[in-house]
Design an enzyme around this catalytic site. Sequence first.
Site, PDB file in Angstrom:
ATOM      1  N   TYR A 177       0.847  -1.190   0.000  1.00  0.00           N
ATOM      2  CA  TYR A 177       0.000   0.000   0.000  1.00  0.00           C
ATOM      3  C   TYR A 177       0.880   1.235   0.000  1.00  0.00           C
ATOM      4  O   TYR A 177       2.067   1.174   0.328  1.00  0.00           O
ATOM      5  CB  TYR A 177      -0.940   0.009   1.209  1.00  0.00           C
ATOM      6  CG  TYR A 177      -0.282   0.370   2.522  1.00  0.00           C
ATOM      7  CD1 TYR A 177       0.193  -0.624   3.368  1.00  0.00           C
ATOM      8  CD2 TYR A 177      -0.168   1.700   2.919  1.00  0.00           C
ATOM      9  CE1 TYR A 177       0.792  -0.309   4.576  1.00  0.00           C
ATOM     10  CE2 TYR A 177       0.428   2.032   4.131  1.00  0.00           C
ATOM     11  CZ  TYR A 177       0.912   1.025   4.954  1.00  0.00           C
ATOM     12  OH  TYR A 177       1.505   1.347   6.143  1.00  0.00           O
ATOM     13  N   CYS A 178       0.259   2.393  -0.365  1.00  0.00           N
ATOM     14  CA  CYS A 178       1.002   3.646  -0.277  1.00  0.00           C
ATOM     15  C   CYS A 178       0.091   4.782   0.195  1.00  0.00           C
ATOM     16  O   CYS A 178      -0.427   4.717   1.311  1.00  0.00           O
ATOM     17  CB  CYS A 178       1.744   3.967  -1.557  1.00  0.00           C
ATOM     18  SG  CYS A 178       0.839   3.808  -3.099  1.00  0.00           S
ATOM     19  N   ARG A 179      -0.107   5.806  -0.662  1.00  0.00           N
ATOM     20  CA  ARG A 179      -0.753   7.028  -0.150  1.00  0.00           C
ATOM     21  C   ARG A 179      -2.258   7.065  -0.309  1.00  0.00           C
ATOM     22  O   ARG A 179      -2.936   7.861   0.343  1.00  0.00           O
ATOM     23  CB  ARG A 179      -0.141   8.246  -0.838  1.00  0.00           C
ATOM     24  CG  ARG A 179       1.298   8.467  -0.439  1.00  0.00           C
ATOM     25  CD  ARG A 179       1.995   9.414  -1.387  1.00  0.00           C
ATOM     26  NE  ARG A 179       3.389   9.609  -0.999  1.00  0.00           N
ATOM     27  CZ  ARG A 179       4.360   9.966  -1.836  1.00  0.00           C
ATOM     28  NH1 ARG A 179       4.068  10.162  -3.110  1.00  0.00           N
ATOM     29  NH2 ARG A 179       5.580  10.112  -1.418  1.00  0.00           N
ATOM     30  N   CYS A 183      -2.170   6.725  -5.726  1.00  0.00           N
ATOM     31  CA  CYS A 183      -0.731   6.589  -5.526  1.00  0.00           C
ATOM     32  C   CYS A 183      -0.220   5.417  -6.354  1.00  0.00           C
ATOM     33  O   CYS A 183      -0.782   4.317  -6.321  1.00  0.00           O
ATOM     34  CB  CYS A 183      -0.447   6.384  -4.044  1.00  0.00           C
ATOM     35  SG  CYS A 183       1.290   6.152  -3.681  1.00  0.00           S
ATOM     36  N   TYR A 207      -2.732   4.693   3.417  1.00  0.00           N
ATOM     37  CA  TYR A 207      -2.659   4.951   4.852  1.00  0.00           C
ATOM     38  C   TYR A 207      -3.720   5.933   5.355  1.00  0.00           C
ATOM     39  O   TYR A 207      -4.385   5.653   6.366  1.00  0.00           O
ATOM     40  CB  TYR A 207      -1.252   5.434   5.238  1.00  0.00           C
ATOM     41  CG  TYR A 207      -1.222   6.041   6.617  1.00  0.00           C
ATOM     42  CD1 TYR A 207      -1.463   5.256   7.746  1.00  0.00           C
ATOM     43  CD2 TYR A 207      -1.014   7.403   6.805  1.00  0.00           C
ATOM     44  CE1 TYR A 207      -1.475   5.810   9.012  1.00  0.00           C
ATOM     45  CE2 TYR A 207      -1.023   7.965   8.064  1.00  0.00           C
ATOM     46  CZ  TYR A 207      -1.257   7.172   9.163  1.00  0.00           C
ATOM     47  OH  TYR A 207      -1.291   7.725  10.417  1.00  0.00           O
TER      48      TYR A 207
END
Lengths: 218, 218
Positions: A177-179, A183, A207
């Site tokens: 996962y990221c932003r 993302c 997140y």
Amino acid sequence: MNGREFKDAMYDGLAKLLKALSNPYRLEIIEMLSQGEKSVEGVVNSTNLTVANASQHLQVLKNNYIVKSRKEGHYVYYSLINDEFLSLYQHIIKYAVSEIAELEKTLNQQRKDNKSLNAVSLDKLNSMIHDESVLLLDVRPSIEYEFGHIMGAISMPISELMSKLKGFSKDKEIIAYCRGPFCVLADDAVRLLSEKGYKVRRLDEGYPEWKVKQSESI
Amino acid sequence: MNGREFKDAMYDGLAKLLKALSNPYRLEIIEMLSQGEKSVEGVVNSTNLTVANASQHLQVLKNNYIVKSRKEGHYVYYSLINDEFLSLYQHIIKYAVSEIAELEKTLNQQRKDNKSLNAVSLDKLNSMIHDESVLLLDVRPSIEYEFGHIMGAISMPISELMSKLKGFSKDKEIIAYCRGPFCVLADDAVRLLSEKGYKVRRLDEGYPEWKVKQSESI
DNA sequence: ATTATATTCAAGAAAAGTATTGAATTATTG
DNA sequence: CAATAATTCAATACTTTTCTTGAATATAAT
């Protein structure tokens, strides 16, 4: 103030807020700041903006109560004003991605190109997280991981991904996962890892969505 | 499409949606249409817009998947595209009114001027509605009442208020509502009735908020 | 068919938003 | 206290949005 004036004042104020949101660069800045505070320089480094231009955009956001700032030394650090705004922003994104056909299509194409169409939702992640064989990777820069990350996630910036992952078994299921939904770091991670034969999917959200969901469930 | 292009496409699309929302007249139109479908003429009659200008604004909303239209005879009837949008719109209003100091202040002043500061929330209304001594008045034009209204409400357009109310007892507690938090019809009703000695408050929200809440609780 | 009505289209002027440039400001460092 | 660095300010050119005006289109009524 009569009825007409009152309505005008309210709609003008509301339009002013939405005007502040209706610029692609400012939206990108908002996504950046939803990962934690950033200086003007920090914002510039992850966009195509010049310093003066980024500063102007940040001031527009500040004048409309979307971000706040604090000064420390040379630097001015900007961050989102509160979690209520973050929640509203995510509502907008969610609506746009599911109801605006063009955006839905673009997002799907991106996922397809990166073999990440089988994205995992936050809800599903919750039921998987207790499973020992699932590896949750936070592929954002480590500074963002340190500001806050999903519980149980391991920091694995995309730049260090290939070197750090050598030790992991290919039997483990990996979720990156990221932003947030826009993302691309998680897409990159999925592409790189699936080419190496790992079982990997991305998280649909990021997140900030997890954070808002946490605070709402308390 | 590389990562940068993908992000740009998503933020551009998102900004386009928000641009469509960032005009006070279009916001007012959205509030009008949240009461039920209206022709261009219908929109013009409750705003300060010219016909051509209203038509243009409606097309901006339509091109951005915010409203839809159907043709019948001479008339083109516009309505909001779906309840997901209505829910998003209400989230925006709610955020703006509670987090933008200037808007909060303007709203409070309006309520104070109309002796309607003691507004009742929708949640509170729900627990009062079973009480026989509460009278719930829908003070919008009757056409809007007919499109839909809060369960148990009586249609009492502001124009007919003084003549129709003669029969009611001053012991009953009266609650007036209209289109939403920015709608001044309920404020007018509260002012008129309280001057006559009735026990009257306004509902903080309006019919569309009640409608969304209903559909969410199913 | 002709007329009347509701809406949309098209063009131009005015207003607002945006990016660029270089100077000014503010705080730190030597 | 001068030099440096991060940010902001101010002026300008450029683009987009908005309103106005009058003509065009489409449907209904006569």
